[in-house]
Design a protein around this motif. Structure first.
Motif, PDB file in Angstrom:
ATOM      1  N   ALA A 330    -103.971 -60.092  44.217  1.00 43.74           N
ATOM      2  CA  ALA A 330    -103.537 -61.388  45.151  1.00 43.74           C
ATOM      3  C   ALA A 330    -103.596 -62.357  44.248  1.00 43.74           C
ATOM      4  O   ALA A 330    -104.781 -62.352  43.420  1.00 43.74           O
ATOM      5  N   GLU A 333    -103.154 -66.351  48.498  1.00 39.29           N
ATOM      6  CA  GLU A 333    -103.135 -65.231  49.622  1.00 39.29           C
ATOM      7  C   GLU A 333    -104.055 -65.311  50.635  1.00 39.29           C
ATOM      8  O   GLU A 333    -104.582 -64.290  51.271  1.00 39.29           O
ATOM      9  N   SER A 336    -103.915 -64.508  54.283  1.00 34.53           N
ATOM     10  CA  SER A 336    -103.603 -63.279  55.092  1.00 34.53           C
ATOM     11  C   SER A 336    -104.353 -62.423  54.356  1.00 34.53           C
ATOM     12  O   SER A 336    -104.933 -61.070  54.769  1.00 34.53           O
ATOM     13  N   THR A 366    -108.380 -67.891  48.942  1.00 34.20           N
ATOM     14  CA  THR A 366    -108.035 -66.510  48.686  1.00 34.20           C
ATOM     15  C   THR A 366    -109.204 -65.607  48.474  1.00 34.20           C
ATOM     16  O   THR A 366    -109.846 -64.392  48.722  1.00 34.20           O
ATOM     17  N   ASP A 409     -99.845 -54.897  48.407  1.00 35.82           N
ATOM     18  CA  ASP A 409    -100.489 -55.582  48.251  1.00 35.82           C
ATOM     19  C   ASP A 409    -100.739 -56.522  48.678  1.00 35.82           C
ATOM     20  O   ASP A 409    -101.017 -56.191  50.303  1.00 35.82           O
ATOM     21  N   ASP A 411    -100.050 -59.607  50.907  1.00 40.70           N
ATOM     22  CA  ASP A 411     -99.667 -60.402  52.075  1.00 40.70           C
ATOM     23  C   ASP A 411     -99.303 -60.278  53.041  1.00 40.70           C
ATOM     24  O   ASP A 411     -98.721 -60.606  54.242  1.00 40.70           O
ATOM     25  N   ARG A 520     -93.441 -60.289  55.445  1.00 42.09           N
ATOM     26  CA  ARG A 520     -94.453 -61.354  54.991  1.00 42.09           C
ATOM     27  C   ARG A 520     -94.187 -62.465  56.161  1.00 42.09           C
ATOM     28  O   ARG A 520     -93.800 -62.692  56.097  1.00 42.09           O
ATOM     29  N   THR A 522     -96.789 -65.118  55.768  1.00 45.11           N
ATOM     30  CA  THR A 522     -96.977 -66.270  55.453  1.00 45.11           C
ATOM     31  C   THR A 522     -96.479 -65.974  53.960  1.00 45.11           C
ATOM     32  O   THR A 522     -97.024 -65.070  52.762  1.00 45.11           O
ATOM     33  N   GLY A 523     -96.815 -67.553  53.029  1.00 47.32           N
ATOM     34  CA  GLY A 523     -96.446 -67.537  52.209  1.00 47.32           C
ATOM     35  C   GLY A 523     -95.037 -67.372  51.507  1.00 47.32           C
ATOM     36  O   GLY A 523     -94.151 -67.178  52.332  1.00 47.32           O
ATOM     37  N   SER A 525     -92.657 -65.227  47.688  1.00 43.53           N
ATOM     38  CA  SER A 525     -92.518 -64.352  46.988  1.00 43.53           C
ATOM     39  C   SER A 525     -92.165 -65.030  45.651  1.00 43.53           C
ATOM     40  O   SER A 525     -91.624 -65.716  46.070  1.00 43.53           O
TER      41      SER A 525
END
Length: 547
Positions: A330, A333, A336, A366, A409, A411, A520, A522-523, A525
């Motif tokens: 992470a 993140e 999520s 995070t 992941d 996310d 995803r 949120t956020g 890549s």
């Protein structure tokens, strides 16, 4: 034992300077080539080139026969090198000579000469000093032989065109050849046999065979050139090529060959046509056969480009006691990671599940939110990259006694509720390495360009891995304890292709299971296609050649 991962940012201090010098040399050579071509168009009647082309078209079989003799010249040289370096296979000797030939035809300043040694060093395990010393000695002897042929076949021709310089050049190459012989003798290696009469005969015979191209080119254009004259013209032309500036010696080859033939009484225009045809024939050969020599015999100049056809499979082993440990790499993140951790099952298939978050230098909350959700957190001091985070996660899970290691992941794109599906083949003893395939399962949302990119990269991975793979970039994977212990990720940026190739190359059993995927919410890549390819492709090549 394979080498450990090296810092990808390490670079010798003088590399920028060397790179700049190479670029300057390349630009100067290309400029000389353009200037030569421009000059020729102003002084040469295009009828000369038409004559050369028409002559070649009407003499295809004889030209092919001459080209076969030209190829035979390189076979003799390859055999001579192998006689001096018995550990060198005839195939790799042949390839090295043609890689150098290709280099000389696309690079200025005869820079291709170095490739004959580097090809052998990159593709075999022969001692460096023995390879370099033998390459230098035989090449210098090669040049000495052509100069001697020029003086013997047509002393007047060599004298008029080269004057007293021919003796200085001959003395120079003989000096280099002698120095090479002394170097070979000083090495006192069982891998070396000092060149003798057979090597000398093969070297001279190679130049005689190469002269067939000039002789047949003259016949095709309608110019009478005896065999002895063809040898003399070839010798003088090649001697001039030793100081060529342009790629392939374009310009200097034509000038030297034309001058040599005019001294023999041939008119300049047809002499130039002969020179152009002979050089074009050799250049075409160098580009085609040289390109082939980069790839064959295996390993190629750039190393192995696919996994070996046969890899011994790891024997099935009982699944050890221990928990299933799932870790989530992470980086920033916070939106999520807590939800993903909370949704992770507490147990699967009768095994307890432990969640671990590898915080890759996040600058937000995070780590705190992952702890609050119940995960153990390993925080890296700075952002090192997804590959580095996966490497650390695998090591941590193995150290904590995991029977099965999983990562996904953080996310929210992969469903932690499907953990049992991903670990199932390992817990039942049917696989060591399992990849959750989005394309074999259900994709709720994926942007079109990402779908296409995933499909293209997966197809490429299937070719390289020599097996059908449906999802080469999946972020949901499981490992037996043995596979997790053996897994190596050879760069920090990413893991996807290199991890699969690493484990397949080591013989671990591979399986895919269908999973669901949702893009995803949120956020963002970190993947950008250009940067991804620049970093991943070299890493894939390194991985293939580290097996």
């Amino acid at each position: 034992m394979r080498r450990h991962y090296r810092n990808r940012h390490h670079r010798p201090r003088d590399q920028p300077t060397r790179t700049s010098l190479k670029r300057i040399r390349l630009l100067l050579g290309l400029a000389a080539l353009v200037a030569t071509a421009a000059y020729l168009t102003t002084v040469v009647d295009d009828g000369v080139f038409r004559a050369a082309w028409d002559g070649a078209q009407s003499s295809r079989l004889p030209m092919l026969a001459a080209l076969a003799l030209y190829a035979g010249a390189f076979l003799l040289r390859a055999a001579a090198w192998r006689a001096v370096l018995p550990g060198l296979s005839l195939g790799q000797s042949w390839a090295a000579l043609h890689v150098a030939l290709l280099g000389n035809h696309v690079l200025p300043f005869r820079l291709g000469e170095a490739l004959r040694a580097t090809s052998v060093l990159r593709r075999t395990s022969l001692p460096r000093d023995a390879v370099i010393a033998s390459a230098v000695t035989l090449r210098a002897s090669d040049l000495a032989a052509i100069l001697v042929l020029a003086l013997v076949a047509a002393p007047r021709l060599a004298g008029e065109l080269m004057g007293g310089w021919v003796w200085f050049v001959l003395a120079g190459v003989l000096g280099v050849a002698t120095g090479g012989l002394l170097w070979l003798r000083a090495l006192k290696s069982a891998a070396i046999v000092l060149p003798g009469l057979r090597v000398a005969i093969a070297t001279l015979a190679a130049w005689l065979l190469e002269s067939a191209v000039m002789w047949q080119a003259a016949r095709a254009v309608g110019v009478h050139l005896s065999v002895v004259d063809a040898i003399a013209v070839t010798a003088v032309t090649i001697a001039a090529q030793t100081v060529a500036v342009t790629p392939g010696g374009i310009g200097s080859y034509e000038a030297a060959a034309t001058a040599a033939m005019t001294v023999l009484g041939i008119a300049a225009a047809p002499a130039l046509a002969v020179a152009v045809l002979a050089h074009a024939t050799k250049t075409a050969y160098s580009l085609v056969v040289g390109a082939l020599a980069l790839m064959a015999p295996a390993p190629g100049y750039f190393g192995r480009l696919r996994l070996a056809r046969s890899v011994g499979a790891m024997p099935a082993a009982a699944v050890p006691d221990g928990p299933v440990i799932i870790f989530f790499p992470a980086h920033d993140e916070q939106e999520s990671v807590a939800d993903v951790v909370r949704r992770t099952p507490a147990a699967v298939c009768g095994r307890p599940v432990s969640s671990l978050v590898i915080d890759d230098g996040s600058t937000d909350h995070t780590a705190a939110r992952a702890r609050a959700a119940g995960a153990k957190v390993i925080s890296l001091p700075r952002n090192q990259g997804l590959g580095a985070a996966v490497r650390r996660g695998l090591a941590e899970a193995v150290d904590r006694g995991a029977a099965v290691v999983v990562f996904a992941d953080a996310d929210g794109e992969y469903a932690p509720e499907e953990l049992a599906t991903v670990v199932g083949p390992i817990l039942t003893g049917n696989a060591d390495y399992v990849v959750g395939s989005r394309f074999a399962g259900r994709i709720d949302s994926m942007r079109p360009h990402r779908r296409v990119g995933n499909m293209v990269l997966t197809a490429a991975l299937s070719v390289v891995a020599r097996r059908r793979i449906s999802d080469g970039q999946s972020g949901y994977r499981a490992f037996s304890r043995a596979a997790a212990s053996a897994a190596e990720v050879v760069h920090d940026y990413n893991y996807a292709q290199v991890l699969t190739l690493d484990l397949l190359g080591k013989g671990f059993r591979y399986a895919e299971v269908p999973i669901s995927y949702h893009f995803r919410q949120t956020g963002s890549s970190f993947i950008r296609l250009g940067r991804y390819l620049r970093k991943v492709v070299p890493a894939v090549v390194r991985e293939l050649n580290a097996q």
